[in-house]
Design a protein around this motif. Structure first.
Motif, short mmCIF file in Angstrom:
data_model
loop_
_atom_site.label_atom_id
_atom_site.label_comp_id
_atom_site.label_asym_id
_atom_site.label_seq_id
_atom_site.Cartn_x
_atom_site.Cartn_y
_atom_site.Cartn_z
N VAL A 22 0.86 -1.18 0.00
CA VAL A 22 0.00 0.00 0.00
C VAL A 22 0.90 1.23 0.00
N HIS A 23 0.32 2.38 -0.33
CA HIS A 23 1.09 3.63 -0.29
C HIS A 23 1.66 3.80 1.11
N HIS A 24 2.79 4.47 1.19
CA HIS A 24 3.54 4.59 2.44
C HIS A 24 2.68 5.14 3.58
N ILE A 25 2.67 4.43 4.69
CA ILE A 25 1.97 4.86 5.91
C ILE A 25 3.02 5.47 6.82
N LYS A 26 2.86 6.74 7.17
CA LYS A 26 3.92 7.47 7.87
C LYS A 26 4.24 6.92 9.26
N ASP A 27 3.24 6.59 10.05
CA ASP A 27 3.48 6.19 11.44
C ASP A 27 3.65 4.68 11.61
N ALA A 28 3.84 3.95 10.54
CA ALA A 28 3.92 2.50 10.60
C ALA A 28 5.29 2.06 11.12
N GLU A 29 5.26 1.08 12.03
CA GLU A 29 6.49 0.47 12.53
C GLU A 29 6.37 -1.04 12.34
N GLU A 30 7.50 -1.69 12.14
CA GLU A 30 7.51 -3.12 11.87
C GLU A 30 6.94 -3.89 13.06
N CYS A 62 -4.46 -5.46 9.97
CA CYS A 62 -3.24 -5.84 9.25
C CYS A 62 -2.03 -5.65 10.16
N GLU A 63 -0.98 -6.42 9.86
CA GLU A 63 0.28 -6.27 10.55
C GLU A 63 1.31 -5.74 9.57
N VAL A 64 2.10 -4.76 10.01
CA VAL A 64 3.12 -4.16 9.15
C VAL A 64 4.32 -5.09 9.10
N ILE A 65 4.66 -5.52 7.88
CA ILE A 65 5.83 -6.39 7.69
C ILE A 65 7.07 -5.55 7.44
N ASN A 66 6.96 -4.60 6.51
CA ASN A 66 8.08 -3.74 6.17
C ASN A 66 7.54 -2.32 6.01
N PRO A 67 7.97 -1.36 6.86
CA PRO A 67 7.36 -0.03 6.81
C PRO A 67 7.76 0.81 5.60
N LEU A 68 8.91 0.53 4.97
CA LEU A 68 9.33 1.33 3.83
C LEU A 68 9.94 0.43 2.76
N VAL A 69 9.24 0.30 1.65
CA VAL A 69 9.70 -0.47 0.50
C VAL A 69 9.70 0.47 -0.69
N LYS A 70 10.82 0.52 -1.41
CA LYS A 70 10.87 1.37 -2.60
C LYS A 70 10.44 0.56 -3.82
N GLY A 71 9.58 1.14 -4.62
CA GLY A 71 9.09 0.48 -5.82
C GLY A 71 10.09 0.60 -6.96
N ASP A 72 9.69 0.14 -8.12
CA ASP A 72 10.53 0.23 -9.31
C ASP A 72 10.67 1.68 -9.75
N LYS A 73 11.78 1.96 -10.43
CA LYS A 73 12.00 3.31 -10.92
C LYS A 73 11.08 3.58 -12.11
N GLN A 94 7.22 5.06 -2.83
CA GLN A 94 7.46 4.42 -1.54
C GLN A 94 6.19 3.69 -1.10
N PHE A 95 6.36 2.44 -0.63
CA PHE A 95 5.25 1.61 -0.22
C PHE A 95 5.48 1.09 1.19
N THR A 96 4.41 0.57 1.79
CA THR A 96 4.47 -0.16 3.06
C THR A 96 3.89 -1.54 2.79
N GLN A 97 4.60 -2.58 3.22
CA GLN A 97 4.11 -3.95 3.02
C GLN A 97 3.36 -4.38 4.28
N VAL A 98 2.11 -4.82 4.10
CA VAL A 98 1.29 -5.26 5.21
C VAL A 98 0.75 -6.66 4.91
N GLU A 99 0.45 -7.39 5.99
CA GLU A 99 -0.17 -8.72 5.86
C GLU A 99 -1.51 -8.68 6.59
N VAL A 100 -2.55 -9.15 5.94
CA VAL A 100 -3.90 -9.14 6.50
C VAL A 100 -4.00 -10.25 7.54
#
Length: 105
Positions: A22-30, A62-73, A94-100
């Protein structure tokens, strides 16, 4: 059981155990949990509930797996023919990876 949920302006089809970017969530922590309550549709074994505009009492945990993932250029290239005008620009989303974890209806 699945649901259609709106997360930061985009709609996703979510099921338990599914991983999303999902689009980057600012306050997300792993390892932290995030709840989304803009559930537009819920399908529980054939019983479909459609919200107007959202389903009351439904939410997705959802649980945050990775708070900051960069997408393709992404390359942005602009050119005007016969004008000797070219502009090349690019960015990485910039994305945030979450698991439902669960869909509560």
């Amino acid at each position: 059981m699945y649901a259609i949920v709106e997360i930061q302006g985009q709609q996703f089809k979510v099921e338990q155990g599914k991983k999303l970017f999902v689009h980057h969530i600012k306050d997300a922590e792993e390892g932290k949990t995030v709840e989304f309550d803009k559930v537009l549709l819920v399908d529980a074994d054939g019983a479909v509930k459609v919200g107007a505009p959202t389903v009351k009492g439904a939410k997705v945990v959802c649980e945050v797996i990775n708070p900051l993932v960069k997408g393709d250029k992404v390359i942005v290239f602009k050119m005007k023919r016969r004008k000797d005008s070219r502009k090349r620009n690019g960015h990485r989303e910039q994305f945030t990876q979450v698991e439902v974890k669960s869909v509560i209806a």
